[in-house]
Motif scaffolding. Sequence first.
Motif, mmCIF file in Angstrom:
data_model
loop_
_atom_site.group_PDB
_atom_site.id
_atom_site.type_symbol
_atom_site.label_atom_id
_atom_site.label_comp_id
_atom_site.label_asym_id
_atom_site.label_seq_id
_atom_site.Cartn_x
_atom_site.Cartn_y
_atom_site.Cartn_z
ATOM 1 N N THR A 243 0.948 -1.319 -0.034
ATOM 2 C CA THR A 243 0.021 0.069 0.060
ATOM 3 C C THR A 243 0.828 1.289 0.075
ATOM 4 O O THR A 243 0.591 2.247 -0.521
ATOM 5 N N ALA A 244 1.986 1.387 0.809
ATOM 6 C CA ALA A 244 2.875 2.188 0.866
ATOM 7 C C ALA A 244 3.603 2.756 -0.469
ATOM 8 O O ALA A 244 3.764 3.788 -1.008
ATOM 9 N N ALA A 245 3.912 1.543 -1.235
ATOM 10 C CA ALA A 245 4.564 1.567 -2.357
ATOM 11 C C ALA A 245 3.558 2.030 -3.573
ATOM 12 O O ALA A 245 3.993 3.067 -4.408
ATOM 13 N N LEU A 246 2.322 1.800 -3.450
ATOM 14 C CA LEU A 246 1.234 2.148 -4.177
ATOM 15 C C LEU A 246 0.960 3.764 -4.132
ATOM 16 O O LEU A 246 0.874 4.515 -5.067
ATOM 17 N N LEU A 247 1.132 4.324 -2.932
ATOM 18 C CA LEU A 247 0.788 5.708 -2.554
ATOM 19 C C LEU A 247 2.130 6.469 -3.240
ATOM 20 O O LEU A 247 2.019 7.600 -3.798
ATOM 21 N N LEU A 248 3.291 5.838 -3.081
ATOM 22 C CA LEU A 248 4.311 6.407 -3.770
ATOM 23 C C LEU A 248 4.254 6.403 -4.984
ATOM 24 O O LEU A 248 4.905 7.649 -5.789
ATOM 25 N N SER A 249 3.872 5.549 -5.731
ATOM 26 C CA SER A 249 3.468 5.386 -7.180
ATOM 27 C C SER A 249 2.528 6.687 -7.468
ATOM 28 O O SER A 249 2.681 7.174 -8.678
ATOM 29 N N LEU A 250 1.498 6.726 -6.864
ATOM 30 C CA LEU A 250 0.463 7.790 -7.004
ATOM 31 C C LEU A 250 1.190 9.163 -6.919
ATOM 32 O O LEU A 250 0.444 10.035 -7.670
ATOM 33 N N LEU A 251 2.204 9.499 -5.910
ATOM 34 C CA LEU A 251 2.704 10.626 -6.049
ATOM 35 C C LEU A 251 3.410 10.904 -7.348
ATOM 36 O O LEU A 251 3.383 12.030 -7.802
ATOM 37 N N THR A 252 3.965 10.053 -8.149
ATOM 38 C CA THR A 252 4.646 9.950 -9.136
ATOM 39 C C THR A 252 3.691 10.453 -10.451
ATOM 40 O O THR A 252 3.722 11.455 -11.164
ATOM 41 N N VAL A 253 2.559 9.458 -10.545
ATOM 42 C CA VAL A 253 1.656 9.494 -11.549
ATOM 43 C C VAL A 253 0.811 10.979 -11.441
ATOM 44 O O VAL A 253 0.655 11.517 -12.535
ATOM 45 N N GLY A 254 0.493 11.551 -10.053
ATOM 46 C CA GLY A 254 0.046 12.700 -9.867
ATOM 47 C C GLY A 254 0.761 13.762 -10.475
ATOM 48 O O GLY A 254 0.294 14.653 -11.183
ATOM 49 N N GLY A 255 2.046 13.819 -10.310
ATOM 50 C CA GLY A 255 2.900 14.765 -10.889
ATOM 51 C C GLY A 255 3.000 14.693 -12.397
ATOM 52 O O GLY A 255 2.906 16.042 -13.016
ATOM 53 N N ILE A 256 2.828 13.471 -12.930
ATOM 54 C CA ILE A 256 2.909 13.539 -14.344
ATOM 55 C C ILE A 256 1.723 14.149 -14.968
ATOM 56 O O ILE A 256 1.795 14.810 -16.110
ATOM 57 N N VAL A 257 0.683 13.779 -14.565
ATOM 58 C CA VAL A 257 -0.865 14.346 -14.970
ATOM 59 C C VAL A 257 -0.710 15.921 -14.663
ATOM 60 O O VAL A 257 -1.295 16.772 -15.525
ATOM 61 N N LEU A 258 -0.244 16.429 -13.636
ATOM 62 C CA LEU A 258 -0.453 17.955 -13.135
ATOM 63 C C LEU A 258 0.921 18.893 -13.913
ATOM 64 O O LEU A 258 0.410 19.980 -13.965
ATOM 65 N N GLY A 259 1.677 18.126 -14.316
ATOM 66 C CA GLY A 259 2.888 18.839 -14.930
ATOM 67 C C GLY A 259 2.384 19.476 -16.110
ATOM 68 O O GLY A 259 2.659 20.974 -16.130
ATOM 69 N N PRO A 260 1.802 19.100 -17.023
ATOM 70 C CA PRO A 260 1.238 19.961 -18.233
ATOM 71 C C PRO A 260 0.300 20.923 -17.914
ATOM 72 O O PRO A 260 0.313 21.865 -18.640
ATOM 73 N N VAL A 261 -0.390 20.883 -16.811
ATOM 74 C CA VAL A 261 -1.436 21.743 -16.285
ATOM 75 C C VAL A 261 -0.656 23.077 -15.871
ATOM 76 O O VAL A 261 -1.084 24.051 -16.339
ATOM 77 N N VAL A 262 0.354 22.686 -14.965
ATOM 78 C CA VAL A 262 1.236 23.744 -14.400
ATOM 79 C C VAL A 262 1.932 24.558 -15.483
ATOM 80 O O VAL A 262 2.196 25.851 -15.808
ATOM 81 N N GLY A 263 2.480 23.756 -16.489
ATOM 82 C CA GLY A 263 3.084 24.229 -17.919
ATOM 83 C C GLY A 263 2.146 25.196 -18.621
ATOM 84 O O GLY A 263 2.635 26.275 -19.047
ATOM 85 N N HIS A 264 0.886 24.901 -18.919
ATOM 86 C CA HIS A 264 -0.100 25.699 -19.657
ATOM 87 C C HIS A 264 -0.317 26.865 -18.949
ATOM 88 O O HIS A 264 -0.353 27.985 -19.560
ATOM 89 N N PHE A 265 -0.323 26.801 -17.489
ATOM 90 C CA PHE A 265 -0.508 27.975 -16.459
ATOM 91 C C PHE A 265 0.384 29.006 -16.801
ATOM 92 O O PHE A 265 0.302 30.366 -17.020
#
Length: 422
Positions: A243-265
């Motif tokens: 479960t902890a490893a999945l949360l760390l993976s979610l940290l990475t996936v969330g950054g990948i998704v949010l990066g283009p949003v921040v770049g567009h802003f």
Amino acid sequence: MRRHLMWVIGLTAYIIAVFHRSSLGVAGVAAADRFGVGTSLLALLSVAQLAVYAGMQIPVGVLLDRFGSRRMLVGGGLLMVAGQLLFAYAHDIGPAVAARVLIGVGDAMTFISVLRVVALWYPPRRNPLMVQLTGMVGQLGALSSAVPLVVLLRDAGWTATFLGAAALGAAAIALVAVSLRDSPVQEPQKPAVSDRALKASWEHPGTRLGLWTHFVSSFSGSVFALLWGYPFLTQGEGLAPATAALLLSLLTVGGIVLGPVVGHFCGRLPYHRSTLVLAIVGSSALAWAVVLLWPGRAPVAVLTVLVLVLAVNGPGSMIGFDYARSFNPAARIGGATGIVNVGGFVASILVIIAIGVLLDAQTPAGAAHPSLPAFKWAFAVQYVLWALGAAQVWRYRRTTRRAIPPEHLAAMRRGDPLPAVG
């Protein structure tokens, strides 16, 4: 099409570098057992790696402007492979620290080399988005060092796991050496960047705004991913390792998704980049406050929200590189980028050390691991750096705005990009 191929090659090298950098994150508990050390000495492994990374940024920036991206990526890759080989066979803390130092030096040569590929192959208007995509997609390396490494350490053992990491690095070196080209045209050999150029980059308030942006927005997510998140989740919050490893993976996936949003802003509203930075810092501090003040262990849902909030730390730190590009001419972009990149890693080093020391101080001799209250008090140290960094961002955004000519400032308010410097 060719520019996309060059970017993908450089991005692949960066993904592997992030894999090497993050490989200690889920191996922290196993490393403590293998080397027979406590939390403060365990922190030394990450601190050594990050300290070398931060200390090498300006020298690497100078070398990058001199030798180009391909040579620097190959050299950095060789150092990281050597580090993983040494780490695979290390049985005590001395060789392990030396291995992480090698990885830190090689890692320091990678990201800004890829940013230079982006700057030379893509038009300026597309740079903010491509930088975000580079930083965030590169975090796939952290994703691949989470669940897969947990499984490999359990099933294949320490040595086989890190020998596999070295083999992965060797494949990336071969790809870069054979296929990468620094720019669309053959670049002439350049003299090394002068002290005067570095001084000019440092003295511009926009470069310092970039440094403090990187400092304040990145360390919480970085520290969580690199070392202390996994022990906090498993030993403190009592989550299962998977479960902890999945949360760390979610940290990475969330950054990948949010990066283009921040770049567009940032591309659409360059005047308000610092406002977004301060909002990211405030949201991180608030999310941590909820977890740290929660009576007892926090529910998984609350920890998931924390991880999702921390996921925007990485994209937020990339805004610092946009400041370096905006306020420095192309001839000194390597040095300016190196200055900015120091910020977040210095902050991460300070927090990693502080958490390790505070955990040791609160853990009785003979205890199997630190208690949840010990983890909570240790993580509270982040608020000191948030306060310092936010104050500096506020200070340098004011001085930077005063340094921009009025007509350029008006254009930025309308959403136009800042004209190229020099």
